[in-house]
Scaffold this active site. Sequence first.
Site, PDB file in Angstrom:
ATOM      1  N   CYS A 138       1.681   6.497   5.213  1.00  0.00           N
ATOM      2  CA  CYS A 138       1.633   7.716   6.041  1.00  0.00           C
ATOM      3  C   CYS A 138       2.703   7.744   7.143  1.00  0.00           C
ATOM      4  O   CYS A 138       3.328   8.778   7.406  1.00  0.00           O
ATOM      5  CB  CYS A 138       0.243   7.886   6.656  1.00  0.00           C
ATOM      6  SG  CYS A 138      -0.562   6.357   7.135  1.00  0.00           S
ATOM      7  N   HIS A 251      -0.425  10.986  13.221  1.00  0.00           N
ATOM      8  CA  HIS A 251       0.481   9.899  13.602  1.00  0.00           C
ATOM      9  C   HIS A 251       1.702  10.491  14.310  1.00  0.00           C
ATOM     10  O   HIS A 251       2.182  11.570  13.951  1.00  0.00           O
ATOM     11  CB  HIS A 251       0.989   9.153  12.359  1.00  0.00           C
ATOM     12  CG  HIS A 251      -0.021   8.268  11.695  1.00  0.00           C
ATOM     13  ND1 HIS A 251      -1.317   8.111  12.106  1.00  0.00           N
ATOM     14  CD2 HIS A 251       0.116   7.441  10.599  1.00  0.00           C
ATOM     15  CE1 HIS A 251      -1.941   7.250  11.318  1.00  0.00           C
ATOM     16  NE2 HIS A 251      -1.101   6.831  10.396  1.00  0.00           N
TER      17      HIS A 251
HETATM   18  N1  LIG Z   1      -5.810   7.182   5.700  1.00  0.00           N
HETATM   19  C1  LIG Z   1      -4.526   7.483   5.698  1.00  0.00           C
HETATM   20  O1  LIG Z   1      -3.996   8.060   6.665  1.00  0.00           O
HETATM   21  C2  LIG Z   1      -3.679   7.146   4.505  1.00  0.00           C
HETATM   22  C3  LIG Z   1      -2.387   7.713   4.413  1.00  0.00           C
HETATM   23  C4  LIG Z   1      -1.558   7.374   3.319  1.00  0.00           C
HETATM   24  C5  LIG Z   1      -2.040   6.511   2.353  1.00  0.00           C
HETATM   25  N2  LIG Z   1      -3.299   6.001   2.449  1.00  0.00           N
HETATM   26  C6  LIG Z   1      -3.774   5.140   1.354  1.00  0.00           C
HETATM   27  O2  LIG Z   1      -4.663   5.945   0.569  1.00  0.00           O
HETATM   28  C7  LIG Z   1      -5.703   5.141   0.035  1.00  0.00           C
HETATM   29  C8  LIG Z   1      -7.067   5.724   0.477  1.00  0.00           C
HETATM   30  O3  LIG Z   1      -7.142   5.704   1.891  1.00  0.00           O
HETATM   31  P1  LIG Z   1      -8.372   6.383   2.666  1.00  0.00           P
HETATM   32  O4  LIG Z   1      -7.939   6.483   4.070  1.00  0.00           O
HETATM   33  O5  LIG Z   1      -8.830   7.594   1.957  1.00  0.00           O
HETATM   34  O6  LIG Z   1      -9.470   5.237   2.545  1.00  0.00           O
HETATM   35  P2  LIG Z   1     -11.063   5.324   2.789  1.00  0.00           P
HETATM   36  O7  LIG Z   1     -11.431   6.563   3.509  1.00  0.00           O
HETATM   37  O8  LIG Z   1     -11.436   4.036   3.407  1.00  0.00           O
HETATM   38  O9  LIG Z   1     -11.636   5.391   1.305  1.00  0.00           O
HETATM   39  C9  LIG Z   1     -11.397   4.335   0.399  1.00  0.00           C
HETATM   40  C10 LIG Z   1     -12.547   4.179  -0.563  1.00  0.00           C
HETATM   41  O10 LIG Z   1     -13.765   3.957   0.152  1.00  0.00           O
HETATM   42  C11 LIG Z   1     -14.832   4.638  -0.476  1.00  0.00           C
HETATM   43  N3  LIG Z   1     -15.588   5.483   0.504  1.00  0.00           N
HETATM   44  C12 LIG Z   1     -15.081   6.113   1.581  1.00  0.00           C
HETATM   45  N4  LIG Z   1     -16.059   6.798   2.188  1.00  0.00           N
HETATM   46  C13 LIG Z   1     -17.181   6.616   1.487  1.00  0.00           C
HETATM   47  C14 LIG Z   1     -18.506   7.080   1.601  1.00  0.00           C
HETATM   48  N5  LIG Z   1     -18.876   7.896   2.588  1.00  0.00           N
HETATM   49  N6  LIG Z   1     -19.404   6.703   0.669  1.00  0.00           N
HETATM   50  C15 LIG Z   1     -19.030   5.910  -0.319  1.00  0.00           C
HETATM   51  N7  LIG Z   1     -17.797   5.436  -0.502  1.00  0.00           N
HETATM   52  C16 LIG Z   1     -16.892   5.786   0.389  1.00  0.00           C
HETATM   53  C17 LIG Z   1     -14.267   5.595  -1.475  1.00  0.00           C
HETATM   54  O11 LIG Z   1     -14.904   5.251  -2.669  1.00  0.00           O
HETATM   55  P3  LIG Z   1     -15.023   6.175  -3.985  1.00  0.00           P
HETATM   56  O12 LIG Z   1     -14.076   5.525  -4.891  1.00  0.00           O
HETATM   57  O13 LIG Z   1     -16.411   6.043  -4.447  1.00  0.00           O
HETATM   58  O14 LIG Z   1     -14.649   7.601  -3.684  1.00  0.00           O
HETATM   59  C18 LIG Z   1     -12.768   5.390  -1.425  1.00  0.00           C
HETATM   60  O15 LIG Z   1     -12.179   5.098  -2.638  1.00  0.00           O
HETATM   61  C19 LIG Z   1      -5.465   3.717   0.544  1.00  0.00           C
HETATM   62  O16 LIG Z   1      -4.716   3.006  -0.419  1.00  0.00           O
HETATM   63  C20 LIG Z   1      -4.593   3.936   1.786  1.00  0.00           C
HETATM   64  O17 LIG Z   1      -3.787   2.853   2.095  1.00  0.00           O
HETATM   65  C21 LIG Z   1      -4.138   6.307   3.499  1.00  0.00           C
END
Ligand SMILES: NC(=O)c1ccc[n+]([C@@H]2O[C@H](COP(=O)([O-])OP(=O)(O)OC[C@H]3O[C@@H](n4cnc5c(N)ncnc54)[C@H](OP(=O)(O)O)[C@@H]3O)[C@@H](O)[C@H]2O)c1
Length: 345
Positions: A138, A251
């Site tokens: 990001c 950010h």
């Molecule tokens: N956050 C950012 O700003 C950002 C920016 C660019 C890239 N990324 C990348 O994108 C990817 C995803 O990031 P993210 O920020 O979306 O991570 P996240 O919110 O921590 O989600 C990651 C995983 O956690 C599970 N999860 C989240 N909330 C949940 C809930 N309420 N109940 C059950 N399971 C839950 C999801 O499972 P399920 O598979 O079941 O859906 C999901 O696949 C990562 O590789 C990260 O490095 C993130």
Amino acid sequence: MASKKSGNPHKALIGIIGPRGLIGQEFLSILERRRFSGDAVLVSTQPKGRGRVKFRGASRRVLGWEEFLSNPQPLDVLVCLAETPWSKRHLDKFFGCSGAIIDESNAFRMNPDVPLVIPEINGALIEKPPKLIASPNCTTVIAAMALAPILKQWSPRRLVIASYQAASGAGREALERFEKESKDFAAGKTIYSAKFSAVLAGNVIPQIGVLGGEGFTEEEGKVIAETRKIFDTADLPISATCVRVPVRRGHSVALWLELERPINEGLLPELYTQFEGVSLTPTYPMPAYCAGKEGVFVGRLRRDPVWPNGVSLWACGDNLIKGGAQNVWQIVDKVLSGGKNNGSI
Ligand SMILES: NC(=O)c1ccc[n+]([C@@H]2O[C@H](COP(=O)([O-])OP(=O)(O)OC[C@H]3O[C@@H](n4cnc5c(N)ncnc54)[C@H](OP(=O)(O)O)[C@@H]3O)[C@@H](O)[C@H]2O)c1
């Protein structure tokens, strides 16, 4: 096999791995906002079927990944919004299910065979889509978008980046932890646990990811390497300091750039009007202003006398939108349109 309707990306069948994460939820809202009339298959990073998510006003079942693979539907495109360890371990099992796969994690970004794409900058790399495409970190997306109008015109000699990264950049659990910390902080309570390397509420933390032997953190290493890859400048000297700040979403980056040739200062603002996806603001953008918005916002654009051909600027963007889901959507759109679109529809 797949259901692509004669080049119309909006009739496609998209597989989405990780729909319940922060990026997953933002990706689903982008599909709702756009004229996407195709369908989505929702696949969890858990092996067994897990819960439901809301999509277009209806509650949709999320399949377990093993369940999906036991009877895979042919997909036009698969987007993987999982965390890096999951992508490294399981994504190759999906290679036969879809023509193209776009991965949002860090798993394949630096693989020389995998293009690392910001469509406005190097979208030409996917005019003939390869099997696997990576979307950058990001902070890299926001910094690269802010630099791109200048680097289209002038070659860089060196670059210094300081980032101010929101809690949501570390995912849903981290965001929820920060919200709890903030309530405790406002109530004057002692905060016992921290998701980050220190308490974030009322603080700034100059460490994101593991601190390496040379004094740079994991996040700094990613931003440096990815920026070089995107601009195809393998030897460009870049320094970065990445800082977590007590902001929910959005950010910011401060950028100091030295160019190879003297710059025409009067031309600088004009470069931004000609570049899609970046808006030059009259003053300066801030996370509170950028949160929930598409694109990247730039301000404080100025000559910097510290270096001979120096330019300094400030930029902000929503890490979950252009820093994540919007960039992935733009790649999907370009792939499904046979390389023509830039995600602007
Ligand atoms: N956050 C950012 O700003 C950002 C920016 C660019 C890239 N990324 C990348 O994108 C990817 C995803 O990031 P993210 O920020 O979306 O991570 P996240 O919110 O921590 O989600 C990651 C995983 O956690 C599970 N999860 C989240 N909330 C949940 C809930 N309420 N109940 C059950 N399971 C839950 C999801 O499972 P399920 O598979 O079941 O859906 C999901 O696949 C990562 O590789 C990260 O490095 C993130």
